[in-house]
Design a protein around this motif. Structure first.
Motif, PDB file in Angstrom:
ATOM      1  N   LEU A  71       0.579  -1.250   0.041  1.00 29.81           N
ATOM      2  CA  LEU A  71      -0.418  -0.375  -0.030  1.00 29.81           C
ATOM      3  C   LEU A  71       1.048   0.992   0.397  1.00 29.81           C
ATOM      4  O   LEU A  71       0.645   2.365  -0.342  1.00 29.81           O
ATOM      5  CB  LEU A  71      -0.573   0.048   1.625  1.00 29.81           C
ATOM      6  N   ALA A  72       1.595   1.120   0.695  1.00 29.23           N
ATOM      7  CA  ALA A  72       2.740   2.640   0.835  1.00 29.23           C
ATOM      8  C   ALA A  72       3.614   2.799  -0.890  1.00 29.23           C
ATOM      9  O   ALA A  72       3.593   3.706  -0.668  1.00 29.23           O
ATOM     10  CB  ALA A  72       3.553   2.331   1.532  1.00 29.23           C
ATOM     11  N   TYR A  74       2.148   1.374  -3.618  1.00 29.43           N
ATOM     12  CA  TYR A  74       1.122   2.115  -4.569  1.00 29.43           C
ATOM     13  C   TYR A  74       0.897   3.511  -4.452  1.00 29.43           C
ATOM     14  O   TYR A  74       0.731   4.646  -4.964  1.00 29.43           O
ATOM     15  CB  TYR A  74       0.528   0.496  -4.549  1.00 29.43           C
ATOM     16  N   GLY A  75       0.818   3.382  -2.603  1.00 30.92           N
ATOM     17  CA  GLY A  75       0.300   5.182  -2.784  1.00 30.92           C
ATOM     18  C   GLY A  75       1.406   6.116  -3.235  1.00 30.92           C
ATOM     19  O   GLY A  75       1.299   7.285  -3.651  1.00 30.92           O
ATOM     20  N   TYR A  76       2.676   6.041  -2.694  1.00 29.96           N
ATOM     21  CA  TYR A  76       4.016   6.384  -3.184  1.00 29.96           C
ATOM     22  C   TYR A  76       3.665   6.943  -4.733  1.00 29.96           C
ATOM     23  O   TYR A  76       4.074   7.710  -5.346  1.00 29.96           O
ATOM     24  CB  TYR A  76       5.367   5.993  -2.445  1.00 29.96           C
ATOM     25  N   HIS A  77       3.695   5.181  -5.532  1.00 30.52           N
ATOM     26  CA  HIS A  77       3.671   5.084  -6.869  1.00 30.52           C
ATOM     27  C   HIS A  77       2.411   6.714  -7.744  1.00 30.52           C
ATOM     28  O   HIS A  77       2.962   7.586  -8.452  1.00 30.52           O
ATOM     29  CB  HIS A  77       3.975   4.137  -6.906  1.00 30.52           C
ATOM     30  N   ARG A  78       1.847   6.561  -7.560  1.00 30.33           N
ATOM     31  CA  ARG A  78       0.601   7.417  -7.098  1.00 30.33           C
ATOM     32  C   ARG A  78       0.875   8.854  -7.133  1.00 30.33           C
ATOM     33  O   ARG A  78       0.368   9.451  -7.898  1.00 30.33           O
ATOM     34  CB  ARG A  78      -0.859   6.262  -6.916  1.00 30.33           C
ATOM     35  N   TYR A  79       1.180   9.033  -5.755  1.00 25.86           N
ATOM     36  CA  TYR A  79       1.450  10.779  -5.489  1.00 25.86           C
ATOM     37  C   TYR A  79       2.663  11.489  -6.378  1.00 25.86           C
ATOM     38  O   TYR A  79       2.672  12.884  -6.581  1.00 25.86           O
ATOM     39  CB  TYR A  79       2.340  10.519  -4.223  1.00 25.86           C
TER      40      TYR A  79
END
Length: 534
Positions: A71-72, A74-79
């Motif tokens: 999740l971290a 994926y969240g960083y990649h999206r951010y």
């Protein structure tokens, strides 16, 4: 005996007890076989239960850790993707670093009574460029072509200043594709994933590749920003690539130019981005013309006579409190023409005629240092350079001769009329097709959008005229050409030496596809006086 029977019944036998085996004491109740049988599975279960609990705990911990890490990541990649687009969008907001570096305050000032935003020199192409930069002229991409110093970059910066740089990005081209990539990234505020730390989450970023593929990725991101802007604002973005002629005319440079043109054609068709290319050399136009369908060419020439002289009068009246005589102004225009960079130097100097002479000397020196001929005494090692120089001299002489033939070289309205020759005839005159682009690149000759060749500027034409009018120049040029022909002839000549031949007829035969060969007859010749044979 009874104890032995009991032990035999329990399966222990009646023999002696094994070491470590404790015999039941008298009066102590013995455990039955049924109780031992039922207690054994319970003991095994109690032993495995802690191990199973620990295994479940470890599995749950690992699963939760992987879930948090995923999740971290994926969240960083999206951010990161959102941040890249946000930074690129901010690059097109009002204010541009190019405007800060341009130092527009040092530009020629306005005349008394004029508005503050009206420069002392106005070019007719400025209105067209203003419409391109503010987004009202859309559906095409544009090529600005003209000699160095005609004011192309100044007009672009002036148009950017009028709209505050909103929706515009500008950068300088470079011959090295890697430096071009870095400058494009700086203009778009795009790091090409160099600041990406997704590897901490075991997420692989873009693989290392060439500069051309990085530029393609930057254009993909730029396209997303342009789509958002078209929905929100309704105007296209403007991407200005200055000094496009600095790209090398080789495979890498042509591939990069082709990539830019493909995107420019696509963006122009969809009204997403207006690409503006600024070039001093003709080869860029020649390359783009092959696949151009939506390209518009905007030639930028020297100022006409009336506009250049009136600008000089206004500038001198404001900053030197003087009104130059018309004779001096005519001499100034006769020496340097309407080239904006030359006019700027002359207008700021106290002695205008002295500055004009200095400019003319500099242009003449530049031409002689690059293209002077060495004459009949030249060494054969410099033949390649002398081919280059003699071709330039032949073309310069042809332009001077054409100026004499055409008669009128001055128009009261437009000013000086420079002699010009079609490109194909210029190549025929030089007997070389490859040199003319190099001459255009070093600003000796220029080729306009109509494929007409002329001197790069009025001072350069004056230098041609002075050199060709020198005493003995034509003989010196002809001697150089004869020497080049002689060296080439020696390179093509093969000498055959035959010794100790007697009187006979000999035939020298070469390849069968080149004829029957050469027949040589050797006969004795009698001397006229004493009859001896020689």
């Amino acid at each position: 005996m009874s104890n032995c029977l009991k032990r035999y019944a329990n399966g222990h036998g009646c023999g002696p007890q094994s070491p470590g085996q404790v015999a039941p004491q008298p009066g102590q109740p013995e455990e039955s076989s049924d109780e031992n049988t039922t207690n054994t599975p319970k003991n095994h279960t109690s032993e495995w239960r802690p191990t199973l609990i620990k295994m479940c705990e470890s599995a749950a911990t690992t699963a939760v850790s992987l879930l948090v890490l995923g999740l971290a990541g994926y969240g960083y990649h999206r951010y990161y993707k959102y941040l890249v687009l946000q930074k690129m969008e901010n690059a097109f907001k009002p204010g541009d670093p190019v405007l800060d570096l341009a130092a527009l305050d040092s530009a020629p000032p306005t005349t008394p009574g004029d508005n503050d935003d009206e420069h002392w020199i106005r070019l007719k192409e400025q209105q067209k460029i203003d419409a391109i930069v503010d987004g009202s002229d859309r559906g095409h991409y544009h090529l600005l072509i003209g000699e160095k110093g005609t004011g192309k970059s100044s007009m672009l910066l002036d148009a950017m200043q009028k709209v505050g740089g909103e929706g515009i990005s500008m950068f300088e081209a470079h011959a090295d594709p890697e430096i071009f990539r870095i400058r494009l990234g700086k203009a778009l505020d795009y790091e090409f994933h160099e600041d990406y730390i997704g590897s901490l989450f075991s997420i692989r970023g873009p693989r290392d590749t060439t500069a051309l593929l990085d530029i393609e990725r930057a254009f993909n991101k730029l396209e997303k920003i342009a789509l958002q802007r078209r929905r929100n604002v309704g105007k296209p973005l403007v991407l200005i690539i200055n000094s496009t002629h600095l790209l090398r005319d080789d495979d890498d440079g042509r591939d990069l130019l082709e990539l830019i043109q493909q995107r420019a054609e696509q963006w122009a068709a969809s009204n997403l981005i207006t690409v503006v290319l600024n070039s001093d050399d003709y080869w860029v136009y020649e390359r783009l013309k092959q696949y151009a369908t939506r390209m518009e060419v905007l030639p930028v020439l020297d100022l006409p006579r009336n506009q250049a002289i009136s600008a000089l009068i206004r500038y001198r009246a404001r900053y030197y409190k003087e009104e130059p005589k018309s004779e001096i102004l005519e001499q100034v225009y006769e020496k340097i023409g309407g080239r904006l960079s030359f006019l700027n130097q002359v207008a700021r100097s106290k002695d205008m005629l002295h500055t004009c002479d200095k400019i003319c000397r500099a242009e003449k020196t530049w031409f002689l240092n690059n293209c002077w001929i060495l004459g009949e005494e030249m060494d054969d090692d410099v033949m390649d350079q002398q081919k280059y120089a003699s071709a330039a001299m032949v073309l310069a002489k042809a332009l001077v001769d054409q100026e004499k033939e055409q008669g009128s070289t001055y128009d009261p309205e437009t000013g000086r009329i420079l002699p010009q020759i079609p490109l194909h005839k210029a190549r025929q005159i030089m007997t070389r097709a490859d040199f003319i682009k190099d001459y255009d690149h070093i600003n000796i000759f220029t080729i306009d959008a109509q494929a007409m060749v002329r001197a790069d500027s009025v001072p350069m034409l004056n230098a041609f005229r002075q050199i060709c009018s020198e005493e003995g120049f034509e003989e010196h040029l002809q001697a150089t050409l004869d020497r080049i022909s002689a060296i080439e002839s020696l390179g093509r000549t093969r000498e055959i030496v035959a010794k100790d031949l007697i009187e006979n007829v000999y035939r020298i035969q070469g390849r069968s596809d080149k004829g029957d060969g050469l027949r040589i007859s050797i006969k004795a010749k009698a001397d006229d006086e004493n009859g001896s044979v020689r």
